[in-house]
Write an enzyme that holds these catalytic residues in place. Structure first.
Site, PDB file in Angstrom:
ATOM      1  N   HIS A   9       0.638  -1.296   0.042  1.00 28.24           N
ATOM      2  CA  HIS A   9      -0.068  -0.025  -0.032  1.00 28.24           C
ATOM      3  C   HIS A   9       0.939   1.241  -0.192  1.00 28.24           C
ATOM      4  CE1 HIS A   9      -2.550   2.864   2.519  1.00 28.24           C
ATOM      5  NE2 HIS A   9      -3.316   2.435   1.360  1.00 28.24           N
ATOM      6  N   ARG A  10       0.859   2.044  -1.186  1.00 26.32           N
ATOM      7  CA  ARG A  10       1.672   3.307  -1.263  1.00 26.32           C
ATOM      8  C   ARG A  10       3.124   2.862  -1.048  1.00 26.32           C
ATOM      9  NH1 ARG A  10      -1.485   7.307   3.115  1.00 26.32           N
ATOM     10  NH2 ARG A  10      -3.413   6.372   2.762  1.00 26.32           N
ATOM     11  N   HIS A  51      -0.436  10.594  -1.991  1.00 22.45           N
ATOM     12  CA  HIS A  51      -1.729  10.180  -1.831  1.00 22.45           C
ATOM     13  C   HIS A  51      -2.673  11.508  -1.673  1.00 22.45           C
ATOM     14  CE1 HIS A  51      -5.059   9.587   1.356  1.00 22.45           C
ATOM     15  NE2 HIS A  51      -5.239   8.383   0.911  1.00 22.45           N
ATOM     16  N   GLU A 111      -4.490   3.565  -8.404  1.00 25.82           N
ATOM     17  CA  GLU A 111      -5.760   4.331  -7.599  1.00 25.82           C
ATOM     18  C   GLU A 111      -6.009   5.783  -8.282  1.00 25.82           C
ATOM     19  OE1 GLU A 111      -6.269   4.714  -3.495  1.00 25.82           O
ATOM     20  OE2 GLU A 111      -7.937   5.984  -3.601  1.00 25.82           O
ATOM     21  N   LYS A 113      -6.902   9.358  -7.970  1.00 27.53           N
ATOM     22  CA  LYS A 113      -7.282  10.400  -6.952  1.00 27.53           C
ATOM     23  C   LYS A 113      -8.192  11.326  -7.559  1.00 27.53           C
ATOM     24  CE  LYS A 113      -6.107   8.370  -3.160  1.00 27.53           C
ATOM     25  NZ  LYS A 113      -6.921   7.748  -2.161  1.00 27.53           N
ATOM     26  N   ASP A 231       0.346  -2.035   4.439  1.00 29.32           N
ATOM     27  CA  ASP A 231       1.630  -1.163   4.623  1.00 29.32           C
ATOM     28  C   ASP A 231       2.735  -2.339   4.908  1.00 29.32           C
ATOM     29  OD1 ASP A 231      -0.026   0.984   4.238  1.00 29.32           O
ATOM     30  OD2 ASP A 231      -0.315   1.099   6.515  1.00 29.32           O
TER      31      ASP A 231
HETATM   32  O1  G3P Z   1      -6.445   1.428  -2.781  1.00 25.27           O
HETATM   33  C1  G3P Z   1      -6.567   1.249  -1.323  1.00 25.27           C
HETATM   34  C2  G3P Z   1      -6.488   2.089  -0.297  1.00 25.27           C
HETATM   35  O2  G3P Z   1      -5.181   2.845  -0.859  1.00 25.27           O
HETATM   36  C3  G3P Z   1      -7.528   3.300  -0.494  1.00 25.27           C
HETATM   37  O3  G3P Z   1      -7.384   4.330   0.575  1.00 25.27           O
HETATM   38  O4  G3P Z   1      -6.945   6.495   1.103  1.00 25.27           O
HETATM   39  O5  G3P Z   1      -4.819   4.741   1.242  1.00 25.27           O
HETATM   40  O6  G3P Z   1      -5.722   5.658  -1.082  1.00 25.27           O
HETATM   41  P1  G3P Z   1      -6.255   5.302   0.445  1.00 25.27           P
HETATM   42 MG    MG Z   2      -4.456   4.328  -2.274  1.00 21.62          MG
END
Ligand code: G3P
Ligand code: MG
Length: 245
Positions: A9-10, A51, A111, A113, A231
């Site tokens: 994640h990220r 993000h 993703e 945004k 993470d």
């Molecule tokens: O893609 C899953 C997650 O990243 C969504 O929430 O806010 O971490 O981008 P956020």
């Molecule tokens: Mg995300």
């Protein structure tokens, strides 16, 4: 249990400053088989991975991505807020990430945004960039803005899309089919085993986010999810190797 995608994640954001090349490299070192990242657009139309719509939290600069050119944004330090060892990490472009993963065996979850700021052409540019790198079959595009996902399918009918949601969407697998999506990217607490089974029956995958607790990971793996966004890809890699997946 089939192959489960271990999405960092990220990047490996539990270990490194999120959405930096350091975090993406660390993810692969730790056994991630996928990378999740967040796509925004600069004032001069370049796709960048960060993000928040604003640079404040991760660079200290009080400005929105949409108001800066790529050159201006590249002057920002996206690493020091996390730890001084990462001073000099920059906000990467999508192209930098694609260059990095080109030779690596990982999936990408981009993703979009498009929630707070509506970037003109975000969907078209993302699809064009992925196609230019010939990575269509390694990418899934997700968003909390489901209009963006419909747009992606209109531009690129074969591109996989994932519906992001946080809670209580009723029979989301029916909705997913309606939108031509491949997957449900749901907050982990909104994922029950019977939902995973019902989705599977109509060929829709579940990929919950953001799961950092090994107990929750184990529950979701037992439920039959197709991927997990975490993470800490090292924690998930350890569980998956125990299960021989
Ligand atoms: O893609 C899953 C997650 O990243 C969504 O929430 O806010 O971490 O981008 P956020
Ligand atoms: Mg995300």
């Amino acid at each position: 249990m089939g192959f489960v995608i271990n999405y960092a994640h990220r990047g490996a954001s539990g270990h490194c400053p999120e959405n930096t090349l350091a975090a993406f490299a660390k993810a692969i070192d730790l056994g991630a088989t996928g990378i999740e990242t967040d796509v925004h657009m600069t004032k001069d139309g370049r796709l960048v991975l960060i993000h928040d719509a604003s640079l404040k939290r991760t660079t200290g600069i009080n400005a929105y991505v949409k108001d800066l050119t790529l050159d201006e944004l590249k002057a920002a330090d996206a690493g020091s807020w996390f730890h001084k060892d990462y001073k000099g990490e920059t906000v990467p472009t999508l192209e930098e990430l694609l260059d990095f993963v080109r030779t690596k065996d990982v999936m990408l979850n981009l993703e979009l945004k498009s929630g707070i700021v509506q970037y003109p052409g975000l969907e078209e540019k993302t699809v064009e960039t992925v196609r230019r790198y010939k990575m269509d079959d390694r990418v899934i595009i997700s968003s909390f803005n489901h209009y963006s996902l419909v747009k992606v399918k209109q531009i690129a009918p074969k591109m996989k899309t994932g519906i992001l949601y946080s809670e209580g969407l009723y029979e989301p697998w029916v909705y997913a089919r309606r939108l031509g999506a491949s997957a449900l990217h749901a907050a982990h607490y909104a994922v029950l085993p019977e939902f995973v089974q019902a989705a599977r029956a109509v060929d829709i995958d579940y990929t919950p986010f953001t799961v950092n607790d090994a107990g929750v990971m184990a529950r979701l793996l037992a439920a039959g999810v197709a991927g997990i966004i975490t993470d800490y890809p090292d924690r998930l890699a350890a569980l998956l190797s125990l299960k021989g997946s």
